[in-house]
Design a protein around this motif. Structure first.
Motif, PDB file in Angstrom:
ATOM      1  N   ILE A   1      -0.690  -6.546   9.221  1.00 43.13           N
ATOM      2  CA  ILE A   1      -0.275  -5.425   8.385  1.00 43.13           C
ATOM      3  C   ILE A   1      -0.904  -4.152   8.927  1.00 43.13           C
ATOM      4  O   ILE A   1      -2.106  -4.074   9.131  1.00 43.13           O
ATOM      5  CB  ILE A   1      -0.700  -5.662   6.917  1.00 43.13           C
ATOM      6  CG1 ILE A   1       0.040  -6.866   6.353  1.00 43.13           C
ATOM      7  CG2 ILE A   1      -0.440  -4.428   6.081  1.00 43.13           C
ATOM      8  CD1 ILE A   1      -0.343  -7.200   4.939  1.00 43.13           C
ATOM      9  N   ARG A   2      -0.032  -3.157   9.174  1.00 37.90           N
ATOM     10  CA  ARG A   2      -0.551  -1.864   9.623  1.00 37.90           C
ATOM     11  C   ARG A   2      -1.225  -1.167   8.456  1.00 37.90           C
ATOM     12  O   ARG A   2      -0.871  -1.365   7.306  1.00 37.90           O
ATOM     13  CB  ARG A   2       0.589  -0.980  10.109  1.00 37.90           C
ATOM     14  CG  ARG A   2       1.300  -1.510  11.299  1.00 37.90           C
ATOM     15  CD  ARG A   2       2.370  -0.551  11.748  1.00 37.90           C
ATOM     16  NE  ARG A   2       3.198  -0.146  10.615  1.00 37.90           N
ATOM     17  CZ  ARG A   2       3.983   0.915  10.620  1.00 37.90           C
ATOM     18  NH1 ARG A   2       4.041   1.680  11.682  1.00 37.90           N
ATOM     19  NH2 ARG A   2       4.718   1.218   9.591  1.00 37.90           N
ATOM     20  N   LYS A   3      -2.176  -0.311   8.762  1.00 36.72           N
ATOM     21  CA  LYS A   3      -2.872   0.419   7.703  1.00 36.72           C
ATOM     22  C   LYS A   3      -2.843   1.906   7.999  1.00 36.72           C
ATOM     23  O   LYS A   3      -2.993   2.330   9.124  1.00 36.72           O
ATOM     24  CB  LYS A   3      -4.311  -0.058   7.566  1.00 36.72           C
ATOM     25  CG  LYS A   3      -4.421  -1.427   6.973  1.00 36.72           C
ATOM     26  CD  LYS A   3      -5.814  -1.674   6.485  1.00 36.72           C
ATOM     27  CE  LYS A   3      -5.808  -2.986   5.728  1.00 36.72           C
ATOM     28  NZ  LYS A   3      -6.733  -2.997   4.668  1.00 36.72           N
TER      29      LYS A   3
ATOM     30  N   SER B   1      -6.933   3.516   4.571  1.00 40.84           N
ATOM     31  CA  SER B   1      -7.239   2.280   3.851  1.00 40.84           C
ATOM     32  C   SER B   1      -6.043   1.796   3.042  1.00 40.84           C
ATOM     33  O   SER B   1      -6.174   0.933   2.185  1.00 40.84           O
ATOM     34  CB  SER B   1      -8.433   2.504   2.920  1.00 40.84           C
ATOM     35  OG  SER B   1      -8.097   3.481   1.958  1.00 40.84           O
TER      36      SER B   1
ATOM     37  N   SER C   1      -2.667  -0.219   2.774  1.00 43.72           N
ATOM     38  CA  SER C   1      -1.861  -1.236   3.444  1.00 43.72           C
ATOM     39  C   SER C   1      -0.380  -0.938   3.239  1.00 43.72           C
ATOM     40  O   SER C   1       0.006  -0.136   2.395  1.00 43.72           O
ATOM     41  CB  SER C   1      -2.203  -2.621   2.893  1.00 43.72           C
ATOM     42  OG  SER C   1      -1.747  -2.747   1.563  1.00 43.72           O
TER      43      SER C   1
ATOM     44  N   SER D   1       1.883  -2.873   1.993  1.00 38.75           N
ATOM     45  CA  SER D   1       2.320  -3.319   0.677  1.00 38.75           C
ATOM     46  C   SER D   1       1.962  -2.300  -0.404  1.00 38.75           C
ATOM     47  O   SER D   1       2.767  -2.002  -1.286  1.00 38.75           O
ATOM     48  CB  SER D   1       1.680  -4.675   0.361  1.00 38.75           C
ATOM     49  OG  SER D   1       2.079  -5.116  -0.909  1.00 38.75           O
ATOM     50  N   SER D   2       0.766  -1.745  -0.323  1.00 36.39           N
ATOM     51  CA  SER D   2       0.362  -0.715  -1.283  1.00 36.39           C
ATOM     52  C   SER D   2       1.188   0.549  -1.104  1.00 36.39           C
ATOM     53  O   SER D   2       1.522   1.221  -2.088  1.00 36.39           O
ATOM     54  CB  SER D   2      -1.114  -0.380  -1.120  1.00 36.39           C
ATOM     55  OG  SER D   2      -1.910  -1.494  -1.419  1.00 36.39           O
TER      56      SER D   2
ATOM     57  N   SER E   1       6.256   1.570   5.283  1.00 35.20           N
ATOM     58  CA  SER E   1       6.075   0.180   4.854  1.00 35.20           C
ATOM     59  C   SER E   1       7.320  -0.680   5.033  1.00 35.20           C
ATOM     60  O   SER E   1       7.337  -1.823   4.588  1.00 35.20           O
ATOM     61  CB  SER E   1       5.663   0.165   3.375  1.00 35.20           C
ATOM     62  OG  SER E   1       6.706   0.697   2.581  1.00 35.20           O
TER      63      SER E   1
ATOM     64  N   HIS F   1       7.135  -4.405   6.523  1.00 28.81           N
ATOM     65  CA  HIS F   1       6.446  -5.443   5.750  1.00 28.81           C
ATOM     66  C   HIS F   1       6.958  -5.594   4.321  1.00 28.81           C
ATOM     67  O   HIS F   1       6.701  -6.621   3.699  1.00 28.81           O
ATOM     68  CB  HIS F   1       4.946  -5.149   5.720  1.00 28.81           C
ATOM     69  CG  HIS F   1       4.344  -5.111   7.086  1.00 28.81           C
ATOM     70  ND1 HIS F   1       4.165  -6.233   7.853  1.00 28.81           N
ATOM     71  CD2 HIS F   1       3.927  -4.079   7.849  1.00 28.81           C
ATOM     72  CE1 HIS F   1       3.647  -5.893   9.019  1.00 28.81           C
ATOM     73  NE2 HIS F   1       3.497  -4.590   9.039  1.00 28.81           N
TER      74      HIS F   1
END
Length: 104
Positions: free
Chosen positions: A2-4, A7, A9, A11-12, A76, A79
């Motif tokens: 998962i790329r960030k 901080s 992610s 998904s967030s 995002s 993902h």
């Protein structure tokens, strides 16, 4: 993997984009709808101008939230395809409907 983004992610970011699109449309709608109608002639001009500035700021904030939600959904998309796709549809579909109703 998962790329960030800092901080955040992917998904967030997808979840945040869904929140941004809902809040963005509400804030932008308030910015537009608060300018409808004629002000009371007894209200001072400074108060009317202040209301116009607040409405413009709300509209600009709503548009920035919508653009931010589109950017986050693009970030995002790999993902969280469904959430990113829902965000794009939620941003574009009302805009397309408003455009078509304004043209016709």
């Amino acid at each position: 993997m998962i790329r960030k983004l800092g901080s955040l992610s992917a998904s967030s970011a997808a979840n945040l984009s869904l929140i941004f699109v809902a809040v963005g449309w509400l804030v932008a709608a308030y910015g537009v709808l608060s300018q409808l109608g004629d002000p009371n002639p007894h209200i001072p001009a400074a108060v009317i101008e202040n209301g116009r500035r607040v409405s413009g700021a709300m509209l600009g904030t709503g548009i920035l939230l919508l653009l931010g939600s589109v950017w986050l959904s693009g970030y995002s998309f790999v993902h969280a395809r469904w959430r990113a796709s829902i965000t794009i549809v939620a941003c574009l579909l009302p805009a397309i409907v408003l455009f078509i109703s304004a043209v016709s």
